[in-house]
Design a protein around this motif. Structure first.
Motif, mmCIF file in Angstrom:
data_model
loop_
_atom_site.group_PDB
_atom_site.id
_atom_site.type_symbol
_atom_site.label_atom_id
_atom_site.label_comp_id
_atom_site.label_asym_id
_atom_site.label_seq_id
_atom_site.Cartn_x
_atom_site.Cartn_y
_atom_site.Cartn_z
ATOM 1 N N ASP A 68 0.826 -1.207 0.000
ATOM 2 C CA ASP A 68 0.000 0.000 0.000
ATOM 3 C C ASP A 68 0.860 1.256 0.000
ATOM 4 O OD1 ASP A 68 -2.380 -1.433 0.034
ATOM 5 O OD2 ASP A 68 -2.547 -1.410 2.220
ATOM 6 N N LEU A 69 2.000 1.201 0.691
ATOM 7 C CA LEU A 69 2.857 2.377 0.843
ATOM 8 C C LEU A 69 3.803 2.575 -0.328
ATOM 9 C CD1 LEU A 69 3.807 2.051 4.623
ATOM 10 C CD2 LEU A 69 2.491 3.918 3.616
ATOM 11 N N ARG A 74 6.030 -4.008 -7.064
ATOM 12 C CA ARG A 74 7.381 -4.345 -6.622
ATOM 13 C C ARG A 74 7.349 -5.250 -5.394
ATOM 14 N NH1 ARG A 74 9.742 1.538 -5.304
ATOM 15 N NH2 ARG A 74 8.780 1.867 -7.340
ATOM 16 N N THR A 75 6.370 -5.046 -4.518
ATOM 17 C CA THR A 75 6.244 -5.925 -3.353
ATOM 18 C C THR A 75 5.821 -7.323 -3.774
ATOM 19 O OG1 THR A 75 5.534 -3.963 -2.102
ATOM 20 C CG2 THR A 75 5.290 -6.094 -1.032
ATOM 21 N N LEU A 76 4.925 -7.409 -4.756
ATOM 22 C CA LEU A 76 4.477 -8.699 -5.273
ATOM 23 C C LEU A 76 5.646 -9.469 -5.879
ATOM 24 C CD1 LEU A 76 1.497 -10.114 -6.321
ATOM 25 C CD2 LEU A 76 2.646 -9.627 -8.459
ATOM 26 N N VAL A 77 6.461 -8.789 -6.683
ATOM 27 C CA VAL A 77 7.616 -9.450 -7.302
ATOM 28 C C VAL A 77 8.598 -9.916 -6.229
ATOM 29 C CG1 VAL A 77 9.618 -9.103 -8.804
ATOM 30 C CG2 VAL A 77 7.381 -8.215 -9.491
ATOM 31 N N GLY A 78 8.790 -9.098 -5.189
ATOM 32 C CA GLY A 78 9.654 -9.507 -4.086
ATOM 33 C C GLY A 78 9.146 -10.750 -3.380
ATOM 34 N N ARG A 188 -1.492 4.992 -3.727
ATOM 35 C CA ARG A 188 -0.513 4.775 -2.660
ATOM 36 C C ARG A 188 -1.029 5.381 -1.361
ATOM 37 N NH1 ARG A 188 4.796 4.198 -4.770
ATOM 38 N NH2 ARG A 188 4.596 3.030 -6.717
ATOM 39 N N SER A 189 -0.745 4.718 -0.278
ATOM 40 C CA SER A 189 -1.017 5.278 1.032
ATOM 41 C C SER A 189 0.130 6.214 1.407
ATOM 42 C CB SER A 189 -1.129 4.151 2.064
ATOM 43 O OG SER A 189 -1.478 4.657 3.324
ATOM 44 N N THR A 190 -0.100 7.072 2.373
ATOM 45 C CA THR A 190 0.945 7.980 2.827
ATOM 46 C C THR A 190 1.506 7.488 4.163
ATOM 47 O OG1 THR A 190 -0.716 9.367 3.930
ATOM 48 C CG2 THR A 190 -0.086 9.956 1.673
ATOM 49 N N GLY A 191 2.696 7.961 4.503
ATOM 50 C CA GLY A 191 3.310 7.582 5.771
ATOM 51 C C GLY A 191 4.478 6.651 5.564
ATOM 52 N N ALA A 387 -6.382 2.853 -0.246
ATOM 53 C CA ALA A 387 -5.023 2.858 0.303
ATOM 54 C C ALA A 387 -4.848 1.850 1.435
ATOM 55 C CB ALA A 387 -4.655 4.251 0.799
ATOM 56 N N GLN A 388 -5.945 1.243 1.920
ATOM 57 C CA GLN A 388 -5.867 0.265 2.999
ATOM 58 C C GLN A 388 -6.191 -1.150 2.522
ATOM 59 O OE1 GLN A 388 -5.028 0.618 6.201
ATOM 60 N NE2 GLN A 388 -4.662 2.825 6.161
ATOM 61 N N THR A 389 -6.340 -1.332 1.215
ATOM 62 C CA THR A 389 -6.774 -2.630 0.693
ATOM 63 C C THR A 389 -5.819 -3.763 1.074
ATOM 64 O OG1 THR A 389 -7.848 -1.559 -1.196
ATOM 65 C CG2 THR A 389 -7.398 -3.910 -1.385
ATOM 66 N N GLY A 390 -4.520 -3.546 0.875
ATOM 67 C CA GLY A 390 -3.554 -4.599 1.150
ATOM 68 C C GLY A 390 -3.532 -5.006 2.609
#
Length: 480
Positions: A68-69, A74-78, A188-191, A387-390
């Protein structure tokens, strides 16, 4: 994205998530073979399953939030790369310790579930989001059943190590296709990642799931089980406090308190308890020698084939639910799915003398799993900001896993609590266990009926496109 790109993206996501789901159950029927091949004890070889469970429970919500952030692609590929590393290491493992470490690395792939749901919400047109989530849920559900069916023939024809080599090739190709064809998330989420919350979340999950999964070995009243459960409560309280005070929470507890979210998660906990227990103990029931007064003396392959009606039914009902959800809504489909689970477990408790009876009951449960999986995912996605789906779908998958661990542990205690002189369980252990699972699925039906009925919100919120990033509220809900 055009329709062709949507189909290719879905195929890539479904392959990755389906393979991970398959690997949850693929090794289970082969554990006695692994124990003999690596010269270890039965207590130690169970860590092949436990390490995978703990790792997936930790990384599923954390990497869902990371996606989300910082970007879901890229997170999926990782996560796919971690799954490849874990599979290769497991296939080459010279001893049980290496295999357990490999399974823990594979567990990182649990993040594929929330990341895939998030990518569908980000990239697909509004009219395709719910059907695509239902179809993906059907693949995930069927993957677990397919693992049980496939394990026997693979081990019989080749070797247990091919249970890891075969997925390696598929996941490697999936990772290459993901790099080439899946677009990066526009939403994208923020933070930033709240690492204190991540450590505390990992701590209470391990402290909760470890004693539950090992309770039949350690004893429910042992100091280790009691101490870890108390630790889990303390760490959970600290985690909740850290999240409440954080400007950038790992899991936004305000989202978890939404009526549609907490009721769906409650249904997931209860239904997960029934589902995983049936997955774990129905093959064991079928393999029990007829000398015990029940069972069919099936081989591993035969027991897997007995589960085939469940596999086919869950896939078909999951696909069909995508067509029914726009008409009837996800709430009634979840309630029907849980009710079918209760009916199936009641049938198993009362009628299990013939193989066709068990196969038919398994098929009924499969129908329920397909409907419930798809409906839970859709209810969560429809109820939270894009932004909170994941993070939200990751926690739902986690809660279902926690329920499964509890259900399997309780079922194990009931089945193995009293054994015959031969060492085999009494039939009453299974009968009482299936009766309890029916009650849990019935309770899940009640929780599903408490889910607020959902009215479709604006297109941006429903799909999670960039316009939804500034939308602070989830879909509008009403009591129904």
């Amino acid at each position: 994205m055009n329709r062709s790109s949507n189909r290719l993206t879905f195929a890539v996501l479904a392959t990755g998530a389906g393979v991970f789901s398959m690997m949850q159950s693929l090794i289970a029927p082969a554990l006695p073979t692994v124990q003999q091949a690596l010269g270890t004890s039965q207590a130690t070889v169970t860590w092949v399953m436990t390490a995978y469970l703990l790792s997936a429970s930790i990384f599923t919500p954390i990497l869902g939030r990371v996606g989300d952030l910082f970007g879901k692609k890229r997170t999926l590929v990782g996560a796919l790369f971690a799954l490849i590393v874990g599979c290769v290491l497991a296939a080459l493992a010279p001893n049980i310790a290496t295999l357990i470490v490999a399974r823990a690395i594979q567990g990182i792939g649990g993040a594929l579930f929330p990341l895939s749901f998030g990518i569908i919400r980000d990239e697909f047109p509004a009219s395709r989001v719910s059907p695509s989530i239902s179809n993906l849920s059907a693949v995930i559900a069927a993957g677990g059943g397919f693992g049980m069916v496939l394990a026997g023939p693979v081990v019989g024809a080749l070797d247990y190590r091919w249970l890891f080599w075969l997925p390696t090739a598929v996941v490697a190709l999936t990772a290459l296709l993901a790099l080439r064809w899946i677009p990066e998330s526009p939403s994208r989420s923020t933070g930033q990642v709240n690492w204190l919350a991540a450590v505390l979340l990992s701590g209470w999950l391990v402290a909760l799931l470890l004693p539950i999964s090992q309770a039949t070995t350690w004893g429910w009243g042992s100091a280790k089980v009691t101490g870890l459960l108390i630790t889990a409560v303390v760490l959970f309280a600290l985690w909740a406090l850290a999240e409440a005070r954080s400007a950038s929470p790992l899991i936004d507890l305000r989202i978890m308190r939404l009526p549609a979210v907490w009721t769906t998660n409650t249904a997931a906990l209860l239904f997960g308890a029934g589902m995983y227990a049936v997955w774990s103990f129905l093959p064991a029931f079928a393999q029990t020698p007829t000398s015990a007064g029940y069972g069919f003396g099936s081989t591993v392959t035969g027991a897997g084939l007995l589960m085939l009606p469940m596999l086919v039914a869950m896939f078909c009902s999951g696909i069909v639910s995508g067509r029914l959800e726009p008409v009837f809504g996800a709430k009634p489909l979840l309630a029907i799915g849980a009710a079918l689970g209760a009916i199936s477990c009641t049938m198993l408790a009362a009628w299990h003398g013939q193989q066709w009876q068990v196969a038919f009951a398994a098929g009924v449960f499969g129908l329920g799993i397909g409907l419930a999986f798809a409906s839970m995912a859709n209810l969560i996605v429809q109820s939270v900001p894009a932004a909170q789906t994941g993070a939200a779908t990751g926690m739902n998958a986690n809660i279902r896993t926690i329920g499964g661990s509890i259900g399997a542990a309780v079922m194990s205690s009931m089945v193995t609590g009293h054994v015959q002189a031969s060492g085999l369980p009494y039939a009453s252990g299974y009968t009482h266990g299936f009766t309890l699972l029916a009650v849990l699925c019935l309770a899940a039906t009640g929780a599903a009926l408490l889910v607020p009925a959902t009215r479709r919100g604006p297109r941006a919120v429903a799909t999670g496109h960039p316009a939804a990033a500034s939308e602070a509220k989830p879909l509008e809900t009403t009591r129904g």
